[in-house]
Design a protein around this motif. Structure first.
Motif, PDB file in Angstrom:
ATOM      1  N   LYS A 252       0.805  -1.221   0.000  1.00  0.00           N
ATOM      2  CA  LYS A 252       0.000   0.000   0.000  1.00  0.00           C
ATOM      3  C   LYS A 252       0.842   1.277   0.000  1.00  0.00           C
ATOM      4  O   LYS A 252       0.465   2.278  -0.616  1.00  0.00           O
ATOM      5  N   ASN A 253       1.976   1.253   0.661  1.00  0.00           N
ATOM      6  CA  ASN A 253       2.810   2.453   0.739  1.00  0.00           C
ATOM      7  C   ASN A 253       3.573   2.754  -0.542  1.00  0.00           C
ATOM      8  O   ASN A 253       4.135   3.847  -0.685  1.00  0.00           O
ATOM      9  N   ILE A 254       3.604   1.808  -1.469  1.00  0.00           N
ATOM     10  CA  ILE A 254       4.309   2.065  -2.734  1.00  0.00           C
ATOM     11  C   ILE A 254       3.350   2.008  -3.929  1.00  0.00           C
ATOM     12  O   ILE A 254       3.781   1.969  -5.080  1.00  0.00           O
ATOM     13  N   ASP A 255       2.073   2.011  -3.649  1.00  0.00           N
ATOM     14  CA  ASP A 255       1.067   1.959  -4.716  1.00  0.00           C
ATOM     15  C   ASP A 255       1.160   3.208  -5.595  1.00  0.00           C
ATOM     16  O   ASP A 255       1.381   4.314  -5.099  1.00  0.00           O
ATOM     17  N   SER A 256       1.036   3.013  -6.907  1.00  0.00           N
ATOM     18  CA  SER A 256       1.070   4.139  -7.846  1.00  0.00           C
ATOM     19  C   SER A 256       0.396   3.733  -9.144  1.00  0.00           C
ATOM     20  O   SER A 256       0.127   2.553  -9.374  1.00  0.00           O
ATOM     21  N   ASP A 257       0.146   4.718 -10.003  1.00  0.00           N
ATOM     22  CA  ASP A 257      -0.466   4.439 -11.302  1.00  0.00           C
ATOM     23  C   ASP A 257       0.529   3.847 -12.291  1.00  0.00           C
ATOM     24  O   ASP A 257       0.143   3.379 -13.360  1.00  0.00           O
ATOM     25  N   GLU A 258       1.798   3.859 -11.941  1.00  0.00           N
ATOM     26  CA  GLU A 258       2.836   3.374 -12.856  1.00  0.00           C
ATOM     27  C   GLU A 258       2.864   1.851 -12.933  1.00  0.00           C
ATOM     28  O   GLU A 258       3.311   1.290 -13.939  1.00  0.00           O
ATOM     29  N   ASN A 259       2.432   1.200 -11.864  1.00  0.00           N
ATOM     30  CA  ASN A 259       2.534  -0.254 -11.797  1.00  0.00           C
ATOM     31  C   ASN A 259       1.196  -0.903 -11.473  1.00  0.00           C
ATOM     32  O   ASN A 259       0.379  -0.339 -10.739  1.00  0.00           O
ATOM     33  N   LEU A 260       1.001  -2.091 -12.029  1.00  0.00           N
ATOM     34  CA  LEU A 260      -0.149  -2.922 -11.696  1.00  0.00           C
ATOM     35  C   LEU A 260       0.383  -4.100 -10.883  1.00  0.00           C
ATOM     36  O   LEU A 260       0.989  -5.027 -11.426  1.00  0.00           O
ATOM     37  N   PHE A 261       0.220  -4.021  -9.565  1.00  0.00           N
ATOM     38  CA  PHE A 261       0.675  -5.092  -8.684  1.00  0.00           C
ATOM     39  C   PHE A 261      -0.415  -6.148  -8.584  1.00  0.00           C
ATOM     40  O   PHE A 261      -1.452  -5.916  -7.959  1.00  0.00           O
ATOM     41  N   PHE A 262      -0.181  -7.291  -9.200  1.00  0.00           N
ATOM     42  CA  PHE A 262      -1.186  -8.357  -9.161  1.00  0.00           C
ATOM     43  C   PHE A 262      -0.851  -9.309  -8.022  1.00  0.00           C
ATOM     44  O   PHE A 262       0.034 -10.166  -8.132  1.00  0.00           O
ATOM     45  N   ALA A 263      -1.560  -9.131  -6.894  1.00  0.00           N
ATOM     46  CA  ALA A 263      -1.303  -9.920  -5.686  1.00  0.00           C
ATOM     47  C   ALA A 263      -2.566 -10.636  -5.246  1.00  0.00           C
ATOM     48  O   ALA A 263      -2.875 -10.711  -4.059  1.00  0.00           O
ATOM     49  N   SER A 264      -3.295 -11.186  -6.195  1.00  0.00           N
ATOM     50  CA  SER A 264      -4.551 -11.867  -5.897  1.00  0.00           C
ATOM     51  C   SER A 264      -4.487 -13.327  -6.299  1.00  0.00           C
ATOM     52  O   SER A 264      -5.459 -13.909  -6.737  1.00  0.00           O
ATOM     53  N   GLY A 265      -3.309 -13.918  -6.174  1.00  0.00           N
ATOM     54  CA  GLY A 265      -3.123 -15.281  -6.634  1.00  0.00           C
ATOM     55  C   GLY A 265      -3.569 -16.325  -5.628  1.00  0.00           C
ATOM     56  O   GLY A 265      -3.980 -16.024  -4.513  1.00  0.00           O
ATOM     57  N   VAL A 266      -3.491 -17.587  -6.021  1.00  0.00           N
ATOM     58  CA  VAL A 266      -3.764 -18.723  -5.144  1.00  0.00           C
ATOM     59  C   VAL A 266      -2.638 -18.784  -4.120  1.00  0.00           C
ATOM     60  O   VAL A 266      -1.469 -18.924  -4.480  1.00  0.00           O
ATOM     61  N   SER A 267      -2.965 -18.653  -2.843  1.00  0.00           N
ATOM     62  CA  SER A 267      -1.932 -18.566  -1.810  1.00  0.00           C
ATOM     63  C   SER A 267      -1.529 -19.921  -1.240  1.00  0.00           C
ATOM     64  O   SER A 267      -0.433 -20.065  -0.702  1.00  0.00           O
ATOM     65  N   ASN A 268      -2.388 -20.900  -1.365  1.00  0.00           N
ATOM     66  CA  ASN A 268      -2.122 -22.222  -0.797  1.00  0.00           C
ATOM     67  C   ASN A 268      -1.455 -23.113  -1.841  1.00  0.00           C
ATOM     68  O   ASN A 268      -2.075 -23.492  -2.837  1.00  0.00           O
ATOM     69  N   SER A 269      -0.208 -23.468  -1.591  1.00  0.00           N
ATOM     70  CA  SER A 269       0.531 -24.281  -2.564  1.00  0.00           C
ATOM     71  C   SER A 269      -0.006 -25.703  -2.665  1.00  0.00           C
ATOM     72  O   SER A 269       0.365 -26.447  -3.581  1.00  0.00           O
ATOM     73  N   LEU A 270      -0.888 -26.096  -1.731  1.00  0.00           N
ATOM     74  CA  LEU A 270      -1.499 -27.427  -1.771  1.00  0.00           C
ATOM     75  C   LEU A 270      -2.875 -27.409  -2.425  1.00  0.00           C
ATOM     76  O   LEU A 270      -3.560 -28.436  -2.480  1.00  0.00           O
ATOM     77  N   GLU A 271      -3.264 -26.262  -2.940  1.00  0.00           N
ATOM     78  CA  GLU A 271      -4.570 -26.121  -3.578  1.00  0.00           C
ATOM     79  C   GLU A 271      -4.690 -27.064  -4.776  1.00  0.00           C
ATOM     80  O   GLU A 271      -3.746 -27.240  -5.546  1.00  0.00           O
TER      81      GLU A 271
END
Length: 222
Positions: A13-32
């Motif tokens: 959140k502290n480095i959020d900007s319009d320059e980058n699209l941070f895609f951090a909505s992935g599958v978090s469980n490696s056993l999924e």
């Protein structure tokens, strides 16, 4: 722009900007194993890229891709598929392959959280003496990106503290912080995978040694 609401997304959140699209909505469980979860991430990723075609994409992958014992896991195959899609369809991207994240909250089954909980609850557990693991403080992900993101274009970067911790090192630090003795059995098994770290990463961690880094993780997150 940040896509996601989990541990990594909140840390950015502290480095959020319009320059980058941070895609951090992935599958978090490696056993999924649920196909629907993998499809959900892929669909959201494609939609996000389509809505921001000129924005640099920062995608969070996993160092587990290098783990030979996990080459056939659905999680690793999914991450590789997404990486290939990004490389072939995005004008400007940075793929970060992340090590074992340590932070407040997150997946309770990560190694650090697992050991912390087992020791705190006086539970007996097994450790593999040959196993080694790479850690990364959740806060260091944003710090690394703040310094290096602009200079890393259309590439894959491995991101973790560049030292392979054995389980006894980790347990010793957690025991000291919790002030409890771990109850465990040792098995002469386990493995680990080696990865290459770029000079940017080595420079980023150059002022802190491996013992200091592990102690900081224990102080911050226990």
């Amino acid at each position: 722009m940040i896509i996601g609401t989990g541990l990594i997304a909140n840390s950015l959140k502290n480095i959020d900007s319009d320059e980058n699209l941070f895609f951090a909505s992935g599958v978090s469980n490696s056993l999924e194993t649920r196909k629907s979860e993998f499809e959900r991430e892929f669909t959201l990723l494609k939609k996000s890229i389509g809505s921001n075609p000129e924005t640099k994409l920062v995608y969070f992958s996993t160092l587990s891709i290098n783990d030979q014992s996990k080459q056939n896991s659905q999680y690793v195959l999914h991450k590789l598929e997404i990486e290939d899609y990004i490389k072939n369809n995005v004008k400007n991207y940075l793929i970060l392959r992340i090590g074992n994240i340590v932070g407040n909250g997150g997946n309770p089954n990560t190694l650090f959280n697992y050991l912390k909980n087992q020791i705190a609850n006086d539970s007996k557990f097994l450790i593999h003496t040959k196993a080694r693991r790479l850690f990364i403080d959740i806060d260091d992900i944003a710090k690394f990106l703040q310094i290096n993101c602009k200079n890393l274009d259309n590439c894959i970067t491995n991101l973790a503290y560049p030292y392979y911790y054995n389980l006894n090192e980790i347990i010793t630090v957690i025991q000291k912080k919790i002030d409890k003795k771990a109850i465990y059995e040792e098995i002469n098994e386990g493995d680990f995978y080696k990865v290459d770290f770029e000079e940017d990463l080595n420079r980023f961690f150059s002022k802190i040694n491996s013992d200091e880094y592990l102690n900081i993780l224990a102080e911050k997150y226990i």
